[in-house]
Design a protein around this motif. Structure first.
Motif, mmCIF file in Angstrom:
data_model
loop_
_atom_site.group_PDB
_atom_site.id
_atom_site.type_symbol
_atom_site.label_atom_id
_atom_site.label_comp_id
_atom_site.label_asym_id
_atom_site.label_seq_id
_atom_site.Cartn_x
_atom_site.Cartn_y
_atom_site.Cartn_z
ATOM 1 N N LYS A 1 -13.161 -4.603 39.066
ATOM 2 C CA LYS A 1 -13.807 -5.077 37.852
ATOM 3 C C LYS A 1 -14.708 -4.011 37.250
ATOM 4 O O LYS A 1 -14.722 -3.803 36.023
ATOM 5 N N GLN A 2 -15.454 -3.300 38.100
ATOM 6 C CA GLN A 2 -16.351 -2.272 37.604
ATOM 7 C C GLN A 2 -15.579 -1.080 37.059
ATOM 8 O O GLN A 2 -15.990 -0.455 36.077
ATOM 9 N N VAL A 3 -14.421 -0.762 37.674
ATOM 10 C CA VAL A 3 -13.578 0.326 37.179
ATOM 11 C C VAL A 3 -13.097 0.006 35.766
ATOM 12 O O VAL A 3 -13.158 0.849 34.854
ATOM 13 N N VAL A 4 -12.615 -1.218 35.583
ATOM 14 C CA VAL A 4 -12.123 -1.644 34.269
ATOM 15 C C VAL A 4 -13.241 -1.606 33.236
ATOM 16 O O VAL A 4 -13.060 -1.092 32.115
ATOM 17 N N ARG A 5 -14.403 -2.127 33.609
ATOM 18 C CA ARG A 5 -15.520 -2.172 32.642
ATOM 19 C C ARG A 5 -15.970 -0.765 32.268
ATOM 20 O O ARG A 5 -16.236 -0.488 31.093
ATOM 21 N N ASP A 6 -16.057 0.122 33.262
ATOM 22 C CA ASP A 6 -16.459 1.503 32.971
ATOM 23 C C ASP A 6 -15.449 2.189 32.060
ATOM 24 O O ASP A 6 -15.828 2.881 31.093
ATOM 25 N N ASN A 7 -14.162 2.006 32.359
ATOM 26 C CA ASN A 7 -13.119 2.618 31.532
ATOM 27 C C ASN A 7 -13.183 2.118 30.090
ATOM 28 O O ASN A 7 -13.075 2.898 29.136
ATOM 29 N N LEU A 8 -13.352 0.817 29.931
ATOM 30 C CA LEU A 8 -13.401 0.239 28.590
ATOM 31 C C LEU A 8 -14.662 0.669 27.832
ATOM 32 O O LEU A 8 -14.610 0.997 26.645
ATOM 33 N N THR A 9 -15.788 0.685 28.526
ATOM 34 C CA THR A 9 -17.053 1.040 27.883
ATOM 35 C C THR A 9 -17.033 2.475 27.375
ATOM 36 O O THR A 9 -17.485 2.769 26.255
ATOM 37 N N LYS A 10 -16.482 3.385 28.176
ATOM 38 C CA LYS A 10 -16.414 4.788 27.774
ATOM 39 C C LYS A 10 -15.339 5.027 26.707
ATOM 40 O O LYS A 10 -15.474 5.917 25.873
ATOM 41 N N ASP B 1 -18.149 2.168 20.583
ATOM 42 C CA ASP B 1 -18.672 1.442 19.429
ATOM 43 C C ASP B 1 -18.632 -0.081 19.609
ATOM 44 O O ASP B 1 -19.165 -0.818 18.773
ATOM 45 N N LYS B 2 -17.997 -0.544 20.670
ATOM 46 C CA LYS B 2 -17.897 -1.988 20.890
ATOM 47 C C LYS B 2 -19.129 -2.511 21.631
ATOM 48 O O LYS B 2 -19.726 -1.808 22.455
ATOM 49 N N THR B 3 -19.475 -3.743 21.339
ATOM 50 C CA THR B 3 -20.618 -4.379 21.998
ATOM 51 C C THR B 3 -20.236 -4.794 23.416
ATOM 52 O O THR B 3 -19.040 -4.922 23.732
ATOM 53 N N PRO B 4 -21.223 -5.032 24.294
ATOM 54 C CA PRO B 4 -20.906 -5.527 25.640
ATOM 55 C C PRO B 4 -20.065 -6.802 25.626
ATOM 56 O O PRO B 4 -19.177 -6.970 26.460
ATOM 57 N N ALA B 5 -20.316 -7.684 24.676
ATOM 58 C CA ALA B 5 -19.542 -8.930 24.588
ATOM 59 C C ALA B 5 -18.084 -8.632 24.241
ATOM 60 O O ALA B 5 -17.163 -9.266 24.784
ATOM 61 N N GLU B 6 -17.851 -7.668 23.352
ATOM 62 C CA GLU B 6 -16.483 -7.297 22.991
ATOM 63 C C GLU B 6 -15.763 -6.647 24.171
ATOM 64 O O GLU B 6 -14.572 -6.892 24.394
ATOM 65 N N ILE B 7 -16.482 -5.827 24.940
ATOM 66 C CA ILE B 7 -15.899 -5.192 26.118
ATOM 67 C C ILE B 7 -15.482 -6.238 27.139
ATOM 68 O O ILE B 7 -14.372 -6.190 27.695
ATOM 69 N N ILE B 8 -16.338 -7.210 27.386
ATOM 70 C CA ILE B 8 -16.036 -8.257 28.366
ATOM 71 C C ILE B 8 -14.847 -9.104 27.906
ATOM 72 O O ILE B 8 -14.017 -9.528 28.717
ATOM 73 N N PHE C 1 -8.988 12.199 25.096
ATOM 74 C CA PHE C 1 -8.192 10.975 25.005
ATOM 75 C C PHE C 1 -9.112 9.785 25.244
ATOM 76 O O PHE C 1 -9.806 9.729 26.249
ATOM 77 N N MET C 2 -9.148 8.881 24.315
ATOM 78 C CA MET C 2 -10.010 7.701 24.385
ATOM 79 C C MET C 2 -11.470 8.110 24.637
ATOM 80 O O MET C 2 -12.160 7.553 25.487
ATOM 81 N N TRP D 1 -5.950 -0.618 32.705
ATOM 82 C CA TRP D 1 -7.351 -0.195 32.757
ATOM 83 C C TRP D 1 -7.908 -0.162 34.180
ATOM 84 O O TRP D 1 -8.953 0.443 34.422
ATOM 85 N N SER D 2 -7.245 -0.801 35.117
ATOM 86 C CA SER D 2 -7.729 -0.804 36.504
ATOM 87 C C SER D 2 -7.425 0.504 37.222
ATOM 88 O O SER D 2 -7.896 0.726 38.340
ATOM 89 N N HIS D 3 -6.622 1.356 36.583
ATOM 90 C CA HIS D 3 -6.290 2.650 37.175
ATOM 91 C C HIS D 3 -7.469 3.609 36.997
ATOM 92 O O HIS D 3 -8.086 3.650 35.928
ATOM 93 N N LYS D 4 -7.779 4.380 38.025
ATOM 94 C CA LYS D 4 -8.884 5.345 37.949
ATOM 95 C C LYS D 4 -8.394 6.599 37.215
ATOM 96 O O LYS D 4 -8.244 7.670 37.801
#
Length: 293
Positions: free
Chosen positions: A44-53, A57-64, A205-206, A280-283
């Motif tokens: 879960k933390q890997v996915v959140r970190d990948n998405l956040t980075k 420009d997205k808010t925490p709510a949009e990331i979740i 990239f991203m 997104w779960s891939h490191k």
């Protein structure tokens, strides 16, 4: 011996699950989502970190929100891959539709070979299986074997049910040489993470400094085979539409790493449009540029 026994038990269980209707498997997937996301919190933390980075420009709510969409789809992806073991050719063709595949077949009609690339987006496994059932010429998919040889053998049989050929990454050049006198399609999933020693080219990239593989580009320039990008779209649960997009029809006319840049620009475009269906779960960003030095 014990490891082998557990492998066979696991494979037997997967074979049983594959016989269940997809409606039942999707019910299992829904339960799996709550277990994987809320209870075990798998990566879960890997996915959140990948998405956040990737989406600063997205808010925490949009990331979740994207995060939850990803985990729901990830569980669907797992059961769909299991179903590949028993899915019929007719059912496969009903669930995966292709557009613009005639662009590839036009080369095959002239006995010319092509190259293809895609990303780990949507159900790339199901779509590659379906592509093999559609093409008039052989499809060779470059892949990285699993560490467990028993599961790798099981997965290999599934992936090649409808005529596909899967070639370990390190045997790519040999396979190309062995098929040089026939029209083929060689497929590459270019968004895999290179080993530290293989990270010779880095791109933005991203919104992140990213090491990329150059195998597709090197082969394309050497052979001048046209490259097509296959982009999967999730139409609805269990149904896909795959668009065959010309990426580079004259590779030898390119300069620098233009092909690789185009490939990742294409993937990034789709990720920004519908982000939930990538792996997104891939490191993906575990290597830093200093590691390659």
């Amino acid at each position: 011996m014990i490891k082998k026994g557990f492998s066979y038990i696991g494979i037997g269980f997967l074979n049983f699950l594959s016989l269940l209707p997809l409606s039942v498997l999707y019910f299992i997937s829904t339960i799996g989502y709550y277990l994987v996301y809320h209870i075990f919190q798998y990566r879960k933390q890997v996915v959140r970190d990948n998405l956040t980075k990737s989406f600063p420009d997205k808010t925490p709510a949009e990331i979740i929100k994207i995060e939850k969409q990803f985990f729901r789809y990830f569980n669907d992806l797992v059961v769909e891959v299991i179903k590949m073991n028993s899915i019929s050719r007719a059912e496969l063709k009903r669930r995966v539709k292709f557009t613009n595949l005639h662009l590839v077949e036009a080369y095959f009609d002239r006995d010319e070979s092509v190259l293809a690339c895609t990303g780990h987006y949507g159900n790339w496994e199901l779509c590659m299986l379906a592509l093999g059932a559609e093409l008039s010429k052989p499809e060779y998919v470059i892949y990285k074997p699993l560490n467990n040889e028993h599961f790798d053998d099981w997965f290999y049989k599934i992936r090649t049910r409808f005529g596909n050929h899967f070639i370990p990454m390190r045997q790519t050049v040999r396979a190309l040489a062995g098929t040089r006198n026939e029209a083929t399609m060689f497929c590459f999933a270019g968004d895999q993470t290179p080993g530290g020693s293989d990270s010779r080219y880095w791109i933005n990239f991203m919104n992140q400094n990213t090491p990329v593989l150059l195998g597709l580009e090197k082969i394309a320039i050497q052979t001048n085979r046209p490259i097509f990008y296959f982009q999967a779209k999730v139409v609805k649960r269990g149904y896909y539409e795959v668009d065959c997009i010309p990426l580079c029809l004259e590779p030898k006319a390119t300069e620098g790493h233009q092909i690789t840049d185009m490939q990742f620009a294409m993937l990034e475009k789709f990720l920004k449009e519908e982000p939930a269906f990538w792996l997104w779960s891939h490191k993906r960003w575990k290597h830093k540029q200093m590691d390659a030095g």
